[in-house]
Design a protein around this motif. Structure first.
Motif, PDB file in Angstrom:
ATOM      1  N   SER A   1      24.036 -36.102  47.126  1.00  0.00           N
ATOM      2  CA  SER A   1      25.392 -36.655  47.065  1.00  0.00           C
ATOM      3  C   SER A   1      26.052 -36.641  45.689  1.00  0.00           C
ATOM      4  CB  SER A   1      25.362 -38.102  47.574  1.00  0.00           C
ATOM      5  OG  SER A   1      24.573 -38.902  46.724  1.00  0.00           O
ATOM      6  N   HIS A   2      25.290 -36.394  44.646  1.00  0.00           N
ATOM      7  CA  HIS A   2      25.823 -36.548  43.280  1.00  0.00           C
ATOM      8  C   HIS A   2      27.056 -35.704  42.998  1.00  0.00           C
ATOM      9  CE1 HIS A   2      24.507 -32.789  41.276  1.00  0.00           C
ATOM     10  NE2 HIS A   2      23.660 -32.768  42.287  1.00  0.00           N
ATOM     11  N   SER A   3      27.108 -34.498  43.537  1.00  0.00           N
ATOM     12  CA  SER A   3      28.238 -33.605  43.228  1.00  0.00           C
ATOM     13  C   SER A   3      29.554 -34.123  43.804  1.00  0.00           C
ATOM     14  CB  SER A   3      27.960 -32.195  43.725  1.00  0.00           C
ATOM     15  OG  SER A   3      27.838 -32.194  45.140  1.00  0.00           O
ATOM     16  N   ARG A   4      29.487 -34.921  44.858  1.00  0.00           N
ATOM     17  CA  ARG A   4      30.704 -35.469  45.473  1.00  0.00           C
ATOM     18  C   ARG A   4      31.440 -36.408  44.517  1.00  0.00           C
ATOM     19  NH1 ARG A   4      31.806 -32.684  50.156  1.00  0.00           N
ATOM     20  NH2 ARG A   4      29.851 -32.295  51.213  1.00  0.00           N
ATOM     21  N   ILE A   5      30.679 -37.162  43.756  1.00  0.00           N
ATOM     22  CA  ILE A   5      31.282 -38.092  42.798  1.00  0.00           C
ATOM     23  C   ILE A   5      31.975 -37.304  41.685  1.00  0.00           C
ATOM     24  CG2 ILE A   5      30.819 -39.946  41.142  1.00  0.00           C
ATOM     25  CD1 ILE A   5      28.347 -40.559  42.978  1.00  0.00           C
ATOM     26  N   ARG A   6      31.291 -36.310  41.184  1.00  0.00           N
ATOM     27  CA  ARG A   6      31.860 -35.464  40.123  1.00  0.00           C
ATOM     28  C   ARG A   6      33.144 -34.799  40.600  1.00  0.00           C
ATOM     29  NH1 ARG A   6      31.511 -30.199  38.221  1.00  0.00           N
ATOM     30  NH2 ARG A   6      31.537 -30.028  35.954  1.00  0.00           N
ATOM     31  N   GLU A   7      33.123 -34.250  41.817  1.00  0.00           N
ATOM     32  CA  GLU A   7      34.311 -33.602  42.375  1.00  0.00           C
ATOM     33  C   GLU A   7      35.465 -34.592  42.511  1.00  0.00           C
ATOM     34  OE1 GLU A   7      32.867 -32.027  46.058  1.00  0.00           O
ATOM     35  OE2 GLU A   7      31.569 -30.581  45.054  1.00  0.00           O
ATOM     36  N   ALA A   8      35.166 -35.819  42.925  1.00  0.00           N
ATOM     37  CA  ALA A   8      36.209 -36.840  43.078  1.00  0.00           C
ATOM     38  C   ALA A   8      36.854 -37.157  41.730  1.00  0.00           C
ATOM     39  CB  ALA A   8      35.621 -38.102  43.700  1.00  0.00           C
ATOM     40  N   VAL A   9      36.046 -37.306  40.688  1.00  0.00           N
ATOM     41  CA  VAL A   9      36.586 -37.620  39.364  1.00  0.00           C
ATOM     42  C   VAL A   9      37.390 -36.449  38.820  1.00  0.00           C
ATOM     43  CG1 VAL A   9      35.981 -38.168  36.962  1.00  0.00           C
ATOM     44  CG2 VAL A   9      34.857 -39.379  38.839  1.00  0.00           C
ATOM     45  N   ILE A  10      36.933 -35.238  39.038  1.00  0.00           N
ATOM     46  CA  ILE A  10      37.691 -34.053  38.601  1.00  0.00           C
ATOM     47  C   ILE A  10      39.062 -34.034  39.273  1.00  0.00           C
ATOM     48  CG2 ILE A  10      37.808 -31.527  38.781  1.00  0.00           C
ATOM     49  CD1 ILE A  10      34.750 -31.521  38.268  1.00  0.00           C
ATOM     50  N   THR A  11      39.098 -34.324  40.561  1.00  0.00           N
ATOM     51  CA  THR A  11      40.374 -34.380  41.283  1.00  0.00           C
ATOM     52  C   THR A  11      41.283 -35.448  40.698  1.00  0.00           C
ATOM     53  OG1 THR A  11      39.364 -33.585  43.323  1.00  0.00           O
ATOM     54  CG2 THR A  11      41.445 -34.789  43.538  1.00  0.00           C
ATOM     55  N   LEU A  12      40.731 -36.630  40.438  1.00  0.00           N
ATOM     56  CA  LEU A  12      41.522 -37.726  39.873  1.00  0.00           C
ATOM     57  C   LEU A  12      42.034 -37.394  38.475  1.00  0.00           C
ATOM     58  CD1 LEU A  12      39.343 -40.664  41.195  1.00  0.00           C
ATOM     59  CD2 LEU A  12      41.717 -40.158  41.862  1.00  0.00           C
TER      60      LEU A  12
ATOM     61  N   TYR B   1      39.508 -35.836  28.228  1.00  0.00           N
ATOM     62  CA  TYR B   1      40.881 -36.240  28.520  1.00  0.00           C
ATOM     63  C   TYR B   1      41.281 -37.512  27.771  1.00  0.00           C
ATOM     64  CZ  TYR B   1      41.288 -32.818  32.281  1.00  0.00           C
ATOM     65  OH  TYR B   1      41.364 -31.646  33.005  1.00  0.00           O
ATOM     66  N   GLU B   2      40.438 -37.901  26.798  1.00  0.00           N
ATOM     67  CA  GLU B   2      40.669 -39.091  25.977  1.00  0.00           C
ATOM     68  C   GLU B   2      40.810 -40.347  26.821  1.00  0.00           C
ATOM     69  OE1 GLU B   2      43.786 -38.316  23.161  1.00  0.00           O
ATOM     70  OE2 GLU B   2      42.730 -36.577  22.343  1.00  0.00           O
ATOM     71  N   GLY B   3      39.973 -40.418  27.848  1.00  0.00           N
ATOM     72  CA  GLY B   3      39.991 -41.553  28.749  1.00  0.00           C
ATOM     73  C   GLY B   3      38.913 -42.570  28.438  1.00  0.00           C
ATOM     74  N   SER B   4      38.777 -43.504  29.356  1.00  0.00           N
ATOM     75  CA  SER B   4      37.816 -44.590  29.221  1.00  0.00           C
ATOM     76  C   SER B   4      36.959 -44.657  30.481  1.00  0.00           C
ATOM     77  CB  SER B   4      38.532 -45.934  29.074  1.00  0.00           C
ATOM     78  OG  SER B   4      39.438 -45.916  28.014  1.00  0.00           O
ATOM     79  N   LEU B   5      35.757 -45.191  30.326  1.00  0.00           N
ATOM     80  CA  LEU B   5      34.884 -45.397  31.476  1.00  0.00           C
ATOM     81  C   LEU B   5      34.115 -46.687  31.299  1.00  0.00           C
ATOM     82  CD1 LEU B   5      33.562 -44.380  34.126  1.00  0.00           C
ATOM     83  CD2 LEU B   5      31.837 -43.273  32.683  1.00  0.00           C
ATOM     84  N   ARG B   6      34.193 -47.522  32.318  1.00  0.00           N
ATOM     85  CA  ARG B   6      33.384 -48.728  32.414  1.00  0.00           C
ATOM     86  C   ARG B   6      32.571 -48.623  33.689  1.00  0.00           C
ATOM     87  NH1 ARG B   6      37.703 -53.470  30.669  1.00  0.00           N
ATOM     88  NH2 ARG B   6      37.753 -52.862  28.475  1.00  0.00           N
ATOM     89  N   ILE B   7      31.405 -49.250  33.681  1.00  0.00           N
ATOM     90  CA  ILE B   7      30.527 -49.181  34.848  1.00  0.00           C
ATOM     91  C   ILE B   7      30.243 -50.583  35.353  1.00  0.00           C
ATOM     92  CG2 ILE B   7      28.237 -48.494  35.661  1.00  0.00           C
ATOM     93  CD1 ILE B   7      28.322 -46.246  33.567  1.00  0.00           C
ATOM     94  N   THR B   8      30.336 -50.730  36.668  1.00  0.00           N
ATOM     95  CA  THR B   8      29.928 -51.989  37.277  1.00  0.00           C
ATOM     96  C   THR B   8      28.654 -51.734  38.075  1.00  0.00           C
ATOM     97  OG1 THR B   8      31.255 -51.677  39.276  1.00  0.00           O
ATOM     98  CG2 THR B   8      32.281 -52.828  37.443  1.00  0.00           C
ATOM     99  N   CYS B   9      27.663 -52.521  37.783  1.00  0.00           N
ATOM    100  CA  CYS B   9      26.399 -52.421  38.520  1.00  0.00           C
ATOM    101  C   CYS B   9      25.595 -53.698  38.261  1.00  0.00           C
ATOM    102  CB  CYS B   9      25.617 -51.180  38.146  1.00  0.00           C
ATOM    103  SG  CYS B   9      25.244 -50.999  36.410  1.00  0.00           S
TER     104      CYS B   9
ATOM    105  N   GLY C   1      42.687 -34.430  37.394  1.00  0.00           N
ATOM    106  CA  GLY C   1      43.758 -33.466  37.636  1.00  0.00           C
ATOM    107  C   GLY C   1      45.053 -34.119  38.088  1.00  0.00           C
ATOM    108  N   ASP C   2      44.935 -35.277  38.723  1.00  0.00           N
ATOM    109  CA  ASP C   2      46.107 -36.029  39.180  1.00  0.00           C
ATOM    110  C   ASP C   2      46.666 -36.956  38.093  1.00  0.00           C
ATOM    111  OD1 ASP C   2      45.906 -34.823  41.662  1.00  0.00           O
ATOM    112  OD2 ASP C   2      44.903 -36.530  42.607  1.00  0.00           O
ATOM    113  N   GLY C   3      46.062 -36.928  36.897  1.00  0.00           N
ATOM    114  CA  GLY C   3      46.598 -37.696  35.787  1.00  0.00           C
ATOM    115  C   GLY C   3      45.891 -39.003  35.471  1.00  0.00           C
ATOM    116  N   HIS C   4      44.853 -39.334  36.213  1.00  0.00           N
ATOM    117  CA  HIS C   4      44.104 -40.564  35.928  1.00  0.00           C
ATOM    118  C   HIS C   4      43.248 -40.357  34.678  1.00  0.00           C
ATOM    119  CE1 HIS C   4      45.041 -42.311  39.913  1.00  0.00           C
ATOM    120  NE2 HIS C   4      45.096 -41.035  40.262  1.00  0.00           N
ATOM    121  N   ARG C   5      43.131 -41.389  33.842  1.00  0.00           N
ATOM    122  CA  ARG C   5      42.383 -41.257  32.593  1.00  0.00           C
ATOM    123  C   ARG C   5      41.384 -42.388  32.362  1.00  0.00           C
ATOM    124  NH1 ARG C   5      43.956 -37.078  33.430  1.00  0.00           N
ATOM    125  NH2 ARG C   5      45.340 -35.739  32.247  1.00  0.00           N
TER     126      ARG C   5
END
Length: 134
Positions: A34-45, A81-89, A47-51
Protein backbone atom coordinates in the motif's frame (compact mmCIF):
# COMPACT_ATOMS: atom_id res chain seq x y z
CA UNK A 1 -14.95 18.41 4.17
CA UNK A 2 -13.03 15.14 3.97
CA UNK A 3 -12.32 13.84 0.47
CA UNK A 4 -11.29 10.26 -0.28
CA UNK A 5 -8.28 10.17 -2.57
CA UNK A 6 -7.51 6.43 -2.56
CA UNK A 7 -9.70 3.50 -1.59
CA UNK A 8 -8.49 -0.07 -2.03
CA UNK A 9 -8.93 -3.32 -0.12
CA UNK A 10 -5.80 -2.50 1.85
CA UNK A 11 -5.89 1.22 2.50
CA UNK A 12 -7.98 4.39 2.44
CA UNK A 13 -6.30 7.77 2.02
CA UNK A 14 -8.39 10.88 2.49
CA UNK A 15 -7.70 14.56 2.98
CA UNK A 16 -9.21 17.59 4.57
CA UNK A 17 -8.23 21.28 4.80
CA UNK A 18 -7.82 22.63 8.34
CA UNK A 19 -6.35 26.02 9.24
CA UNK A 20 -4.02 26.12 6.20
CA UNK A 21 -2.97 22.47 6.57
CA UNK A 22 -3.83 19.58 4.31
CA UNK A 23 -4.53 16.68 6.64
CA UNK A 24 -3.84 13.38 4.88
CA UNK A 25 -5.49 10.61 6.86
CA UNK A 26 -4.26 7.08 6.25
CA UNK A 27 -6.44 4.18 7.34
CA UNK A 28 -4.86 0.74 6.98
CA UNK A 29 -1.48 -0.93 7.04
CA UNK A 30 1.34 0.96 5.35
CA UNK A 31 3.46 -1.76 3.84
CA UNK A 32 4.85 -3.12 0.59
CA UNK A 33 1.32 -3.45 -0.88
CA UNK A 34 0.00 0.00 0.00
CA UNK A 35 2.90 2.43 0.46
CA UNK A 36 2.89 3.76 -3.11
CA UNK A 37 -0.74 4.89 -2.78
CA UNK A 38 0.20 7.41 -0.11
CA UNK A 39 3.05 8.79 -2.20
CA UNK A 40 0.77 9.10 -5.24
CA UNK A 41 -1.86 10.93 -3.16
CA UNK A 42 0.69 13.47 -1.89
CA UNK A 43 2.09 14.01 -5.39
CA UNK A 44 -1.44 14.74 -6.62
CA UNK A 45 -2.05 17.17 -3.75
CA UNK A 46 1.27 18.95 -4.38
CA UNK A 47 0.27 19.28 -8.03
CA UNK A 48 -3.00 20.86 -6.89
CA UNK A 49 -1.09 23.51 -4.92
CA UNK A 50 -1.09 22.05 -1.40
CA UNK A 51 2.15 22.68 0.51
CA UNK A 52 1.62 22.19 4.25
CA UNK A 53 0.72 18.67 5.33
CA UNK A 54 -0.26 16.74 8.40
CA UNK A 55 0.22 13.02 7.84
CA UNK A 56 -2.35 11.41 10.12
CA UNK A 57 -1.21 7.90 11.01
CA UNK A 58 -3.67 7.48 13.91
CA UNK A 59 -5.52 4.70 12.03
CA UNK A 60 -2.39 2.86 10.89
CA UNK A 61 -1.98 -0.40 12.83
CA UNK A 62 1.26 -1.37 11.04
CA UNK A 63 4.08 0.48 9.30
CA UNK A 64 6.98 -1.47 7.79
CA UNK A 65 10.28 -0.29 6.35
CA UNK A 66 8.65 0.42 2.97
CA UNK A 67 6.12 2.61 4.74
CA UNK A 68 8.84 4.47 6.60
CA UNK A 69 10.70 4.92 3.32
CA UNK A 70 7.54 6.37 1.81
CA UNK A 71 7.31 8.94 4.61
CA UNK A 72 10.90 9.93 3.82
CA UNK A 73 10.11 10.13 0.08
CA UNK A 74 7.09 12.36 0.58
CA UNK A 75 9.07 14.50 3.01
CA UNK A 76 11.64 15.14 0.29
CA UNK A 77 8.89 16.03 -2.20
CA UNK A 78 7.17 18.40 0.23
CA UNK A 79 10.50 20.00 1.04
CA UNK A 80 11.18 20.64 -2.66
CA UNK A 81 7.96 22.66 -2.69
CA UNK A 82 9.08 24.52 0.46
CA UNK A 83 6.26 22.97 2.41
CA UNK A 84 5.78 21.62 5.90
CA UNK A 85 5.03 18.19 7.31
CA UNK A 86 3.75 17.19 10.71
CA UNK A 87 2.95 13.64 11.74
CA UNK A 88 0.24 12.42 14.05
CA UNK A 89 0.71 8.99 15.53
CA UNK A 90 -0.27 8.53 19.14
CA UNK A 91 0.98 4.97 19.53
CA UNK A 92 4.28 4.36 21.29
CA UNK A 93 4.95 1.50 18.88
CA UNK A 94 4.67 3.81 15.86
CA UNK A 95 6.96 6.42 17.44
CA UNK A 96 9.48 3.68 18.19
CA UNK A 97 9.60 2.79 14.49
CA UNK A 98 10.54 6.38 13.63
CA UNK A 99 13.17 6.49 16.38
CA UNK A 100 14.68 3.13 15.39
CA UNK A 101 14.82 4.37 11.80
CA UNK A 102 16.83 7.39 12.96
CA UNK A 103 13.97 9.80 12.19
CA UNK A 104 12.67 10.55 15.65
CA UNK A 105 14.25 14.00 15.75
CA UNK A 106 13.56 14.90 12.11
CA UNK A 107 9.79 15.30 12.45
CA UNK A 108 7.29 17.13 14.57
CA UNK A 109 4.96 14.54 16.14
CA UNK A 110 1.51 15.32 17.51
CA UNK A 111 -1.08 13.25 19.32
CA UNK A 112 -3.95 14.25 17.03
CA UNK A 113 -4.72 16.16 13.84
CA UNK A 114 -6.49 18.78 15.97
CA UNK A 115 -3.30 19.40 17.93
CA UNK A 116 -1.18 19.48 14.76
CA UNK A 117 -3.42 22.02 13.02
CA UNK A 118 -4.21 24.37 15.91
CA UNK A 119 -1.67 26.88 14.54
CA UNK A 120 -1.50 27.85 10.88
CA UNK A 121 1.67 26.91 8.94
CA UNK A 122 4.53 29.36 9.27
CA UNK A 123 6.69 28.24 6.37
CA UNK A 124 9.51 26.94 8.55
CA UNK A 125 8.40 23.33 8.41
CA UNK A 126 10.97 20.58 8.14
CA UNK A 127 13.70 22.77 9.60
CA UNK A 128 14.97 19.75 11.53
CA UNK A 129 15.10 17.58 8.41
CA UNK A 130 18.72 16.67 7.68
CA UNK A 131 20.60 17.84 4.63
CA UNK A 132 20.17 20.70 2.16
CA UNK A 133 16.87 21.54 0.51
CA UNK A 134 16.25 20.19 -2.94
Amino acid sequence: MRTTIVRTEDIVVSCDQVNGWTVVEVDGEVDVRSHSRIREAVITLLGDGHRHFVLDLCFVPFLDSMGLGTVVAITRLIRQYEGSLRITCPSARMLKIFHLGGLGEAYEFYDSPQEATCQAPTGDGLVRWPGPRG
